[in-house]
Design a protein around this motif. Structure first.
Motif, PDB file in Angstrom:
ATOM      1  N   TRP A 251       0.840  -1.202   0.000  1.00 12.29           N
ATOM      2  CA  TRP A 251       0.000   0.000   0.000  1.00 12.29           C
ATOM      3  C   TRP A 251       0.873   1.249   0.000  1.00 12.29           C
ATOM      4  O   TRP A 251       0.624   2.203  -0.742  1.00 12.29           O
ATOM      5  N   ARG A 252       1.906   1.257   0.839  1.00 13.89           N
ATOM      6  CA  ARG A 252       2.788   2.420   0.945  1.00 13.89           C
ATOM      7  C   ARG A 252       3.509   2.672  -0.368  1.00 13.89           C
ATOM      8  O   ARG A 252       3.671   3.817  -0.806  1.00 13.89           O
ATOM      9  N   SER A 253       3.950   1.601  -1.050  1.00  9.51           N
ATOM     10  CA  SER A 253       4.622   1.735  -2.344  1.00  9.51           C
ATOM     11  C   SER A 253       3.691   2.376  -3.368  1.00  9.51           C
ATOM     12  O   SER A 253       4.104   3.238  -4.152  1.00  9.51           O
ATOM     13  N   CYS A 254       2.431   1.965  -3.362  1.00 11.92           N
ATOM     14  CA  CYS A 254       1.434   2.555  -4.267  1.00 11.92           C
ATOM     15  C   CYS A 254       1.297   4.046  -4.005  1.00 11.92           C
ATOM     16  O   CYS A 254       1.315   4.860  -4.930  1.00 11.92           O
ATOM     17  N   ARG A 255       1.162   4.418  -2.738  1.00 10.89           N
ATOM     18  CA  ARG A 255       1.004   5.832  -2.384  1.00 10.89           C
ATOM     19  C   ARG A 255       2.244   6.647  -2.739  1.00 10.89           C
ATOM     20  O   ARG A 255       2.131   7.793  -3.176  1.00 10.89           O
ATOM     21  N   ASP A 256       3.437   6.052  -2.559  1.00 11.60           N
ATOM     22  CA  ASP A 256       4.683   6.754  -2.869  1.00 11.60           C
ATOM     23  C   ASP A 256       4.823   7.021  -4.358  1.00 11.60           C
ATOM     24  O   ASP A 256       5.482   7.982  -4.755  1.00 11.60           O
ATOM     25  N   ARG A 257       4.207   6.177  -5.188  1.00 10.82           N
ATOM     26  CA  ARG A 257       4.238   6.383  -6.649  1.00 10.82           C
ATOM     27  C   ARG A 257       3.089   7.278  -7.107  1.00 10.82           C
ATOM     28  O   ARG A 257       2.794   7.353  -8.289  1.00 10.82           O
ATOM     29  N   ASN A 258       2.410   7.936  -6.180  1.00 13.23           N
ATOM     30  CA  ASN A 258       1.242   8.777  -6.447  1.00 13.23           C
ATOM     31  C   ASN A 258       0.090   7.983  -7.054  1.00 13.23           C
ATOM     32  O   ASN A 258      -0.721   8.530  -7.800  1.00 13.23           O
ATOM     33  N   GLY A 259       0.036   6.718  -6.740  1.00 13.74           N
ATOM     34  CA  GLY A 259      -1.066   5.881  -7.194  1.00 13.74           C
ATOM     35  C   GLY A 259      -2.254   6.017  -6.249  1.00 13.74           C
ATOM     36  O   GLY A 259      -2.161   6.601  -5.166  1.00 13.74           O
ATOM     37  N   VAL A 260      -3.379   5.466  -6.692  1.00 15.57           N
ATOM     38  CA  VAL A 260      -4.593   5.471  -5.883  1.00 15.57           C
ATOM     39  C   VAL A 260      -4.911   4.025  -5.538  1.00 15.57           C
ATOM     40  O   VAL A 260      -5.090   3.188  -6.423  1.00 15.57           O
ATOM     41  N   TRP A 261      -4.951   3.724  -4.261  1.00 16.47           N
ATOM     42  CA  TRP A 261      -5.213   2.361  -3.822  1.00 16.47           C
ATOM     43  C   TRP A 261      -6.694   2.049  -3.947  1.00 16.47           C
ATOM     44  O   TRP A 261      -7.539   2.770  -3.446  1.00 16.47           O
ATOM     45  N   ASP A 262      -7.009   0.966  -4.647  1.00 16.40           N
ATOM     46  CA  ASP A 262      -8.391   0.520  -4.797  1.00 16.40           C
ATOM     47  C   ASP A 262      -8.649  -0.575  -3.767  1.00 16.40           C
ATOM     48  O   ASP A 262      -8.172  -1.711  -3.917  1.00 16.40           O
ATOM     49  N   GLN A 263      -9.387  -0.236  -2.742  1.00 17.98           N
ATOM     50  CA  GLN A 263      -9.621  -1.173  -1.649  1.00 17.98           C
ATOM     51  C   GLN A 263     -10.427  -2.376  -2.110  1.00 17.98           C
ATOM     52  O   GLN A 263     -10.239  -3.482  -1.616  1.00 17.98           O
ATOM     53  N   ALA A 264     -11.311  -2.176  -3.077  1.00 16.49           N
ATOM     54  CA  ALA A 264     -12.174  -3.267  -3.535  1.00 16.49           C
ATOM     55  C   ALA A 264     -11.368  -4.372  -4.225  1.00 16.49           C
ATOM     56  O   ALA A 264     -11.646  -5.551  -4.050  1.00 16.49           O
TER      57      ALA A 264
END
Length: 92
Positions: free
Chosen positions: A73-86
């Motif tokens: 999750w942190r890697s996704c956020r660091d790449r300015n990605g949007v985490w899709d919880q679904a």
């Protein structure tokens, strides 16, 4: 013991005037509220202690999986990605 208090309260209600009845009723309501508050606190505290003990009892494998998920999750956020919880995936 409790029956003694109940009988005394009923005797006060029967013998007293309106002010005594109001005081007795207020005391009864306050006693019930305090008893409920003490009971509720004990139930809440027992649940909180149980949750902490359940967390502490977790095995190392469960802790590692949670840590790995957090890193993803942190890697996704660091790449300015949007985490899709679904889906559990990183989107753009």
């Amino acid at each position: 013991m409790i029956m003694t208090y109940i009988r005394a309260g009923l005797a006060l209600l029967e013998a007293g005037g309106i002010v005594a009845k109001l005081i007795a009723a207020g005391a009864l309501v306050a006693a019930l509220a305090i008893a409920y508050g003490v009971w509720h606190h004990k139930v809440y505290h027992a649940g909180y202690a149980r949750a902490l003990s359940d967390i502490a009892a977790e095995d190392a494998g469960a802790i590692k999986r949670a840590t790995d998920m957090r890193k993803t999750w942190r890697s996704c956020r660091d790449r300015n990605g949007v985490w899709d919880q679904a889906t559990g995936r990183c989107g753009s």
